[in-house]
Design a protein around this motif. Structure first.
Motif, short mmCIF file in Angstrom:
data_model
loop_
_atom_site.label_atom_id
_atom_site.label_comp_id
_atom_site.label_asym_id
_atom_site.label_seq_id
_atom_site.Cartn_x
_atom_site.Cartn_y
_atom_site.Cartn_z
N ILE A 26 0.86 -1.18 0.00
CA ILE A 26 0.00 0.00 0.00
C ILE A 26 0.89 1.23 0.00
N HIS A 98 -2.26 -1.01 -3.45
CA HIS A 98 -3.36 -0.19 -2.95
C HIS A 98 -2.80 1.23 -2.81
N THR A 122 -6.58 -0.99 -5.41
CA THR A 122 -7.73 -0.23 -4.93
C THR A 122 -7.29 1.21 -4.72
N LEU A 250 -9.99 -3.30 2.72
CA LEU A 250 -8.85 -3.99 2.13
C LEU A 250 -8.96 -5.51 2.30
N GLN A 253 -11.05 -7.45 -0.24
CA GLN A 253 -10.66 -7.52 -1.64
C GLN A 253 -10.16 -8.91 -1.99
#
Length: 254
Positions: A26, A98, A122, A250, A253
């Protein structure tokens, strides 16, 4: 912090390994006049994400923190700062991540999701709602307040608050003024409709800067809104409900 060359601009960053083995990464992108530490470390985001199993990367945007300071407003377009973030992924060998941003960082995140879709698993848009489209939210005078000699009265309370915050974070005020003038690009409704990655829009219910979170989420095909009850623009970022909502999103997903 480490740093790398982003097309001639030195960008500083941290790269925190997950507490357990994981391929998920992320990337965290902070807001205006902030830096990676104030936005993400001090608010426990980095710790929470690493403990949840994510390789957690956070950069100081150009003009902020330990990154290079530039004084031309044209150097601070959302597209330019989005490119810094994507080049950081390249530098670290991360194919997809992410992407999470707050306020100005959320604007950058939206541009990454639109222009670099293949790099985004995402998109987590915090502290920014319909003003991404409408271009409103902050009053004028902030750049001027940042450039004014110390002790000069600011034109409005918001400008005064940004000057105080920038001084507290020991920021380069002239670089921030250039950033304020150059970084507030909007996205159209048709552009938002092209963002097909899963999106979470998180906005405090007392936030007068962001605009409607649910309104923004409704413009994207795979987005939902997280209302942060009783939080304003400054308190929403570090709220426990914000972290809990993002971690749940998260985890859901595939």
């Amino acid at each position: 912090m480490d740093s790398f060359d982003s097309d001639g601009v030195r960008i500083a960053y941290i790269d925190v390994p997950p507490a357990s083995g994981s391929d998920d990464a992320i990337l965290l992108i902070h807001g205006f006049a902030s830096n990676h530490a104030v936005n993400w470390v001090n608010t426990q985001w980095v710790r929470a994400l690493a403990q949840a199993g994510y390789r957690t990367v956070a950069l100081d945007n150009r003009g902020h923190g330990e990154s290079e300071k530039l004084y031309d407003p044209e150097a601070y377009s959302s597209e330019a700062m989005a490119s810094d973030a994507v080049r950081l992924l390249d530098h670290l060998g991360i194919d997809r991540a992410h992407i999470m941003g707050y306020s100005m960082g959320a604007r950058i995140t939206a541009h990454i999701a639109l222009d670099h879709t293949s790099r985004v698993r995402t998109a987590l848009i915090g502290g920014l709602g319909m003003h991404l489209v409408e271009g409103r939210g902050l009053p004028s005078g902030i750049a001027e307040a940042l450039e004014a000699p110390a002790g000069t009265p600011a034109p409005n309370p918001t400008a005064a608050a940004f000057r105080t915050f920038a001084e507290q974070t020991r920021s380069d005020l002239r670089a921030l003024a250039a950033c304020m003038r150059g970084s507030r690009q909007t996205l159209s409704r048709s552009e938002l409709a092209q963002i097909e990655v899963p999106v979470l829009v998180s906005v405090g219910t007392l936030d007068t800067v962001a605009g409607s979170g649910p309104g923004l989420a409704a413009l994207m095909p795979d987005a939902r809104a997280l209302d942060l009850e009783g939080k304003d623009h400054s308190t929403a970022v570090g709220a426990k409900a914000h972290r809990d909502g993002v971690l749940a999103f998260l985890a859901a997903q595939p």
